[in-house]
Scaffold this motif. Structure first.
Motif, PDB file in Angstrom:
ATOM      1  N   MET A 675       0.830  -1.218   0.000  1.00  0.00           N
ATOM      2  CA  MET A 675       0.000   0.000   0.000  1.00  0.00           C
ATOM      3  C   MET A 675       0.865   1.269   0.000  1.00  0.00           C
ATOM      4  SD  MET A 675      -2.594  -1.386   2.936  1.00  0.00           S
ATOM      5  CE  MET A 675      -3.428  -2.978   2.698  1.00  0.00           C
ATOM      6  N   ALA A 678       2.180   1.880  -3.513  1.00  0.00           N
ATOM      7  CA  ALA A 678       1.173   2.336  -4.480  1.00  0.00           C
ATOM      8  C   ALA A 678       0.834   3.809  -4.247  1.00  0.00           C
ATOM      9  CB  ALA A 678      -0.081   1.467  -4.387  1.00  0.00           C
ATOM     10  N   ILE A 695      -5.727  -4.135  -4.128  1.00  0.00           N
ATOM     11  CA  ILE A 695      -5.005  -3.027  -4.753  1.00  0.00           C
ATOM     12  C   ILE A 695      -5.236  -3.069  -6.267  1.00  0.00           C
ATOM     13  CG2 ILE A 695      -2.696  -2.102  -5.287  1.00  0.00           C
ATOM     14  CD1 ILE A 695      -1.811  -2.954  -2.471  1.00  0.00           C
ATOM     15  N   ASN A 800      -2.154   4.931  -9.910  1.00  0.00           N
ATOM     16  CA  ASN A 800      -1.954   4.089  -8.725  1.00  0.00           C
ATOM     17  C   ASN A 800      -2.146   4.893  -7.448  1.00  0.00           C
ATOM     18  OD1 ASN A 800      -0.694   1.062  -8.600  1.00  0.00           O
ATOM     19  ND2 ASN A 800      -0.558   1.944 -10.656  1.00  0.00           N
ATOM     20  N   SER A 804      -5.546   4.879  -4.490  1.00  0.00           N
ATOM     21  CA  SER A 804      -5.097   4.136  -3.314  1.00  0.00           C
ATOM     22  C   SER A 804      -5.819   4.570  -2.035  1.00  0.00           C
ATOM     23  CB  SER A 804      -3.581   4.311  -3.135  1.00  0.00           C
ATOM     24  OG  SER A 804      -3.274   5.660  -2.828  1.00  0.00           O
TER      25      SER A 804
END
Ligand code: B1N
Length: 838
Positions: A675, A678, A695, A800, A804
């Motif tokens: 995480m 990203a 994700i 991305n 997130s």
């Protein structure tokens, strides 16, 4: 220690000073602490003195919030979350506190007016490494989010004198050094000896009847220790909340045993002190591997008993009756490490407060929630019965009683199914007998959760299947998250400025707002800015790599990063095999077009995990060969950055282009590094494992490099008698790779060095590296091609990050609050010390 440049000591006044500006006040306070707290004049002050002076300056500014928060919670008798965790991997406090107070820029300015560089001072802080990896860091992100969401909460744990070891590399091998994080003192904690509690250990139990015929149990311990709480304030982001992290230090009740001393046995007298203090001496450095040690069980019991006794004390001061325990506190068990709390609360309520069993049991179950963090069999805690009885004789009796009543219930529900009774029992009785801590946690809680969707499903189908069948409503999922304050705002100030310039600052508290970045992914100007930031972060990391590893890396190459604990299931060696594959291709075809890559590894191996240490040695060995080979060094670099920690993570995640999340599907419960990458704009190459799945769902399959078997396929392949040799026979490149290692190409001709690793792969390959090798190599081909189109790569990078938002720990915590804890926010008005009446 070299002396930093500092202007003269009478520099309370800077160049362009408004009389009452925040920078001026900070500067004054800083100099005040340098003189009156550190007792130093600039000529003698070290960098540590400057750091400590600034830390105390910041501490003064958060004490007001801390006191106001405590006052408000006490006044309202607020329902409170107690997060019980054997680990809190906090990372350095100073930078984070400056961010949360909104003082970061002022601090930088005031320090620079004194000729000091804020980054240098931040770097002086020894981070409290009171955790191993993901589980401990999750606890730290959770208490950050609890404070930001204004939820009354206490984090309870152990104040280890030595945290996770410091990793150095000697001849490419990991060597551990003690983590003496308290050496220069800890400005962030306050000891509260007035709230010390005593904890009993060992001994035996006695039974007696009182006049009314009522049976009482007395636990006669063979020793007692004192638990002394040390409190650290945990600030919310730009609000008035300062919650508490309360960590227990073990001390001897008497520094001297005078009875022993008077017999002339000085050594024996001091020994008791040594033995007691052992309880909070050192963090067990094994991640996901239990070591059945008596001291570890004693540690767990020590902090859990201290914490529950502390809650009872708080109830008393707030005049909350005992039978409302579960209304006052929601207690969360961070894995089974604190699961002994179920038996301890029963003991406190029944033995020490004479409550009837049924009522106590009802309260206990309503109090606890249990989070499971792993399916790995070697990480499931079971205590040999004899050991357990030696440390906690009374708790064993209580567990027997809980078990007897529980198994009655099982027999009633599943008539005649004795196999199920055996499976579900809190006591394992096939062969050596054990207490099963996960079963105790399940039976003693009203809610059980996993940490990502797949993991929670596998829990229900596999490890806790019987419990799910019996109580389906108890089970749920809470996908992990990470705090965007530390992992973006603090770690990546450049990106923070760019994002806030585009969409405002709301995202720092409401991370879903990052979605507003999506349209900017198509804006060439914004993309150029985004790219420039990644490049600058990569330059910064290159400097670190040059200093720590003595290797020059090129910031224009793709930074391909795998940082996490070293574990076979996480498959750092799959990446190693693939790097050798690339090397082999370049050596056999010198004109091959290949996207230049820098492979960056980091992570600690448990000191006793030989295979993990050998994997580190393999990576450093590959680096030694590859980095000095002129035929490939423009295309390939391999570095192992020593001592991966929160501090180092803050420099690594923002500089990554590619995030490696390549565990065998079904093995990584969630992952949280995935995480952090990203959010900071790295693309992921990963398996369908843990939170990778979510994700990918969020960022879009087209912006994620997927490879490998699914969890279901892994189970099938292994169930059908997996033969790694078949994959080797079918893959020419893999054969070359294995043959290079076997023939000592990376060990100066020593064919023995990596033999255990190679033999394990060829003969067993428990984590299916061979089965996934080709798929992984193919995915890397796609990565290489994609990276060459830097405009499109940047677009994917922005997406991305923009997508997130789900992975903020604020979202996770909001779900725990709603579904498990049933707690509400409490807003804190600020008091000043003039408001306080004694
Ligand atoms: O907990 C993290 C997850 O994101 C990771 O996937 C998971 O591996 C990690 C015994 C553990 N599970 N179990 C442990 C740590 C120390 C110890 O003594 C087990 N760590 C995890 C957060 O959910």
């Amino acid at each position: 220690m070299n002396q930093p440049q500092v202007v003269s000591p009478n520099s309370g006044r800077g160049p362009d000073d408004e009389p009452d500006s925040p920078t001026r006040r900070l500067r004054h306070a800083f100099l005040h602490h340098l003189f009156y707290t550190q007792g130093k004049f600039p000529a003698l002050a070290t960098k540590t003195d400057y750091y400590l002076a600034l830390a105390h300056t910041v501490r003064d500014r958060l004490l007001q919030r801390w006191i106001s928060t405590a006052n408000e919670y006490t006044k309202n008798g607020s329902r409170t979350v107690a997060y019980l965790s054997a680990e809190f991997l906090m990372g350095p406090h100073l930078g984070n506190n400056l961010i949360n107070l909104g003082l970061f820029d002022d601090a930088r300015k005031s320090m620079s007016e004194l000729g000091l560089n804020l980054d240098d001072l931040l770097y002086e802080e020894e981070e409290p490494g009171l955790g191993n990896g993901g589980l401990g860091r999750l606890a730290a992100c959770f208490i950050d989010s609890l404070a930001t969401l204004e939820i009354p909460a206490v984090g309870y744990g152990i104040r280890y004198e030595f945290g996770i070891f410091h990793q150095t590399l000697v001849d490419g091998w990991q060597v551990e050094k003690t983590d003496k994080w308290l050496r220069y003192g800890n400005p962030w904690e306050l000891a509260r000896p007035e709230w010390s509690v005593t904890v009993k250990l060992g001994g035996h139990t006695e039974r007696m009847q009182d006049n009314s015929g009522q049976l009482h149990v007395r636990w006669v311990p063979n020793r007692t220790v004192l638990g002394v709480p040390y409190d650290t304030p945990i600030l919310g982001y730009r609000n008035n909340t300062a919650n508490t992290l309360r960590l227990w230090k073990a001390e001897a009740p008497e520094a001297f045993d005078f009875a022993v001393f008077n017999r002339g046995d000085y050594q024996g007298a001091v020994n008791q002190k040594v033995v007691s203090e052992n309880l909070s001496k050192v963090l067990y450095p094994n991640d996901e591997h239990v070591e059945g040690k008596e001291l570890r069980l004693a540690q767990q019991y020590f902090f859990v008993s201290c914490s529950l006794q502390d809650m009872l004390r708080i109830m008393k001061t707030q005049h909350v009756p005992l039978h409302e325990f579960h209304e006052k506190f929601a207690v969360q068990l961070n894995d089974t490490h604190p699961a002994i709390g179920v038996a301890e609360l029963m003991r406190l309520l029944t033995d020490e407060h004479q409550m009837h069993w049924n009522q106590a049991w009802d309260i206990t179950r309503k109090t606890f929630g249990y989070t499971n963090h792993t399916l790995l069999p070697e990480a499931l805690e079971r205590w040999p019965l004899e050991l357990f009885k030696r440390v906690l004789p009374r708790h064993l009796e209580i567990i027997y009683e809980i078990n007897a009543r529980f198994l009655d219930e099982v027999r009633q529900r599943y008539f005649g199914d004795e196999a199920r009774v055996t499976r579900m029992s809190l006591i394992e009785e096939t062969g050596e007998r054990y207490v099963r801590m996960a079963h105790l946690a399940c039976v003693g809680s009203h809610a059980i959760n996993g940490v990502a969707e797949l993991h929670s499903e596998l829990l229900k189908q596999d490890v806790l299947k019987d419990f799910h069948e019996m109580w389906p409503a108890k089970f749920g999922n809470k996908t992990n998250g990470v705090t965007p304050r530390r992992w973006i705002a603090l770690a990546n100030p450049r990106l923070t400025r760019l994002i806030s310039g585009a969409i405002g600052e709301g995202w720092i508290k409401r991370l879903e707002e990052l979605r507003q970045l999506e349209p900017f992914a198509l804006d060439p100007n914004f993309r150029a800015g985004w790219r420039e930031i990644k490049r600058a972060n990569k330059r910064d990391l290159s400097d670190v790599i040059r200093k720590r590893c003595g290797v020059a890396v090129d910031p224009s190459s793709m930074f391909d990063v795998q940082v996490k604990r070293i574990h076979e299931y996480k498959r750092q060696h799959l990446s190693a095999l693939h790097i050798i594959g690339l090397y082999h291709r370049l050596k056999t075809n010198p004109n091959l077009e290949m996207t230049p890559r820098t492979f960056i590894f980091g992570g600690k191996a448990a000191p006793g995990y030989w295979m993990a240490k050998l994997i580190i040695r393999l990576i450093t060995s590959i680096g030694e060969v590859v980095n000095r080979d002129p035929a490939v060094r423009d295309k390939l670099r391999v570095v192992f950055l020593p001592n991966f920690s929160v501090t180092n993570g803050q420099r690594i995640y923002p500089a990554a282009d590619l995030s490696e999340q390549i565990s065998t599907a079904g093995k990584e419960a969630s992952g949280t590094g995935n995480m952090k990458f990203a959010m900071n704009g790295a693309l992921t190459i990963g398996t369908m494992d843990g939170a990778n799945i979510e994700i990918r769902e969020q960022v879009g399959a087209e912006n994620f490099f997927l490879f490998g078997l699914t969890a279901h396929e892994v189970a099938t392949v292994r169930g059908n008698g997996y033969r790694p040799q078949d994959y080797l026979d079918g893959n020419a490149e893999l054969r070359e790779v294995i043959s290079l290692i076997r023939h000592g190409y990376f060990s100066r001709g020593d064919g023995e060095l990596f033999r255990p690793l190679v033999d394990s792969l060829v003969n067993h390959d428990p984590y299916c590296l061979f089965a996934d090798y080709q798929s992984y190599a193919d995915a890397h081909e796609r990565v290489g091609t994609a990276y060459r189109d830097s405009e499109d790569w940047t677009r994917m990078s922005i997406l991305n990050s923009a997508r997130s938002g789900l992975f903020s720990s604020d979202r996770t915590i909001a779900e725990y609050c709603r579904d498990i804890w049933n707690v509400q926010p409490v807003q804190v008005p600020i008091l000043s010390h003039e408001d306080v009446r004694v």
